[in-house]
Design an enzyme around this catalytic site. Sequence first.
Site, PDB file in Angstrom:
ATOM      1  N   PRO A  43      80.735   0.837 -52.896  1.00 59.86           N
ATOM      2  CA  PRO A  43      80.143   1.445 -52.348  1.00 59.86           C
ATOM      3  C   PRO A  43      78.879   0.294 -51.485  1.00 59.86           C
ATOM      4  O   PRO A  43      78.020   0.834 -50.660  1.00 59.86           O
ATOM      5  CB  PRO A  43      79.381   0.991 -53.639  1.00 59.86           C
ATOM      6  CG  PRO A  43      80.722   1.090 -54.400  1.00 59.86           C
ATOM      7  CD  PRO A  43      81.343   1.023 -53.893  1.00 59.86           C
ATOM      8  N   TYR A  44      79.042  -1.096 -51.296  1.00 60.56           N
ATOM      9  CA  TYR A  44      78.176  -2.104 -50.835  1.00 60.56           C
ATOM     10  C   TYR A  44      79.378  -1.844 -48.942  1.00 60.56           C
ATOM     11  O   TYR A  44      77.619  -1.192 -48.219  1.00 60.56           O
ATOM     12  CB  TYR A  44      79.300  -3.448 -50.443  1.00 60.56           C
ATOM     13  CG  TYR A  44      77.903  -4.480 -50.301  1.00 60.56           C
ATOM     14  CD1 TYR A  44      77.270  -4.660 -50.390  1.00 60.56           C
ATOM     15  CD2 TYR A  44      78.996  -5.253 -48.993  1.00 60.56           C
ATOM     16  CE1 TYR A  44      75.767  -5.228 -49.495  1.00 60.56           C
ATOM     17  CE2 TYR A  44      78.099  -6.181 -48.218  1.00 60.56           C
ATOM     18  CZ  TYR A  44      76.910  -6.131 -48.571  1.00 60.56           C
ATOM     19  OH  TYR A  44      76.469  -7.676 -47.986  1.00 60.56           O
ATOM     20  N   ALA A  45      80.231  -1.194 -49.135  1.00 59.57           N
ATOM     21  CA  ALA A  45      80.894  -0.709 -47.208  1.00 59.57           C
ATOM     22  C   ALA A  45      79.728   0.405 -47.080  1.00 59.57           C
ATOM     23  O   ALA A  45      78.896   0.510 -45.782  1.00 59.57           O
ATOM     24  CB  ALA A  45      82.063  -0.355 -47.568  1.00 59.57           C
TER      25      ALA A  45
ATOM     26  N   SER B   3      76.713   1.830 -48.146  1.00 60.31           N
ATOM     27  CA  SER B   3      75.487   0.919 -48.043  1.00 60.31           C
ATOM     28  C   SER B   3      75.602   0.343 -45.944  1.00 60.31           C
ATOM     29  O   SER B   3      74.450   0.838 -46.012  1.00 60.31           O
ATOM     30  CB  SER B   3      74.949   0.368 -48.420  1.00 60.31           C
ATOM     31  OG  SER B   3      75.441  -1.467 -48.566  1.00 60.31           O
TER      32      SER B   3
END
Length: 262
Positions: free
Chosen positions: A137-139, A141
């Site tokens: 999820p962070y990657a 974004s």
Amino acid sequence: MLITGAGGGLGSAAARVFAERGWQVFAADLVPPEPAPNQTPLTLDVTSTASVSAAIDTVAAGVPDGLGCVVNFAGVLGVGPLVEIEEDLLRRVLDVNVLGTYRVNKAAFPLLRAGGGRILNISSEVGWQRALPLNGPYAMSKHAIEAYSDALRRELMFVGVPVVVIQPGPFRTELTGGAAKALNAAVRPGSPFEALTARTARLAGRAAAGADPAELTEVIWTAATTARPRRRYSVRPDRGRRFLHHLPTPVADAMLRRTLGG
């Protein structure tokens, strides 16, 4: 100057440095910092178009001749198995990290153009690296921020507004310090990813110390003040992650399988 995500961590550190060096800083966050010399607190929810518009109106009243810089620090961490993560959590990560940056830049653009200013988008080392397990999820974004910033830079270069990407590695913040806890909280009881998550969380805990935020702040100072900023500034990327990224993909996958597979 407007700095989002200035209520704590790296954004707060940057706001203090710029204020101490004479810039008029609007330090914006859901819970902004206390007022200080050259630093005006500003309540801002980057997920709300109305909140962003109200904040920019306040900035415009304070700097009617235009804005010198926007630094988009506002962001949240999102981790966990992609086939289990709740849709609401994934949506929030993308809403804050990607759409929040878009909303702020869009609203601030007239002030930036009037003031001969520039945009600094805070990405991450994971924005240019191949994504690792449980960091999807962070990657996602931060990869989106990289693409957004490229397109934005190539549009705004025609109207004289530079767009710069800052790609920090791990620095000492609550975000990096809480990665292990976030990983352990992300997995469901009985999940087939429990063992993988536990091993990944242990590795994240060891790496939580990170570098001194002052080093990143100096890079941001340079990007905001130099006459000809670079398009990207990579700041202290993790050596292990960088090494893994440059390996052939099958080799890197095999190494991850051996390291995290137990």
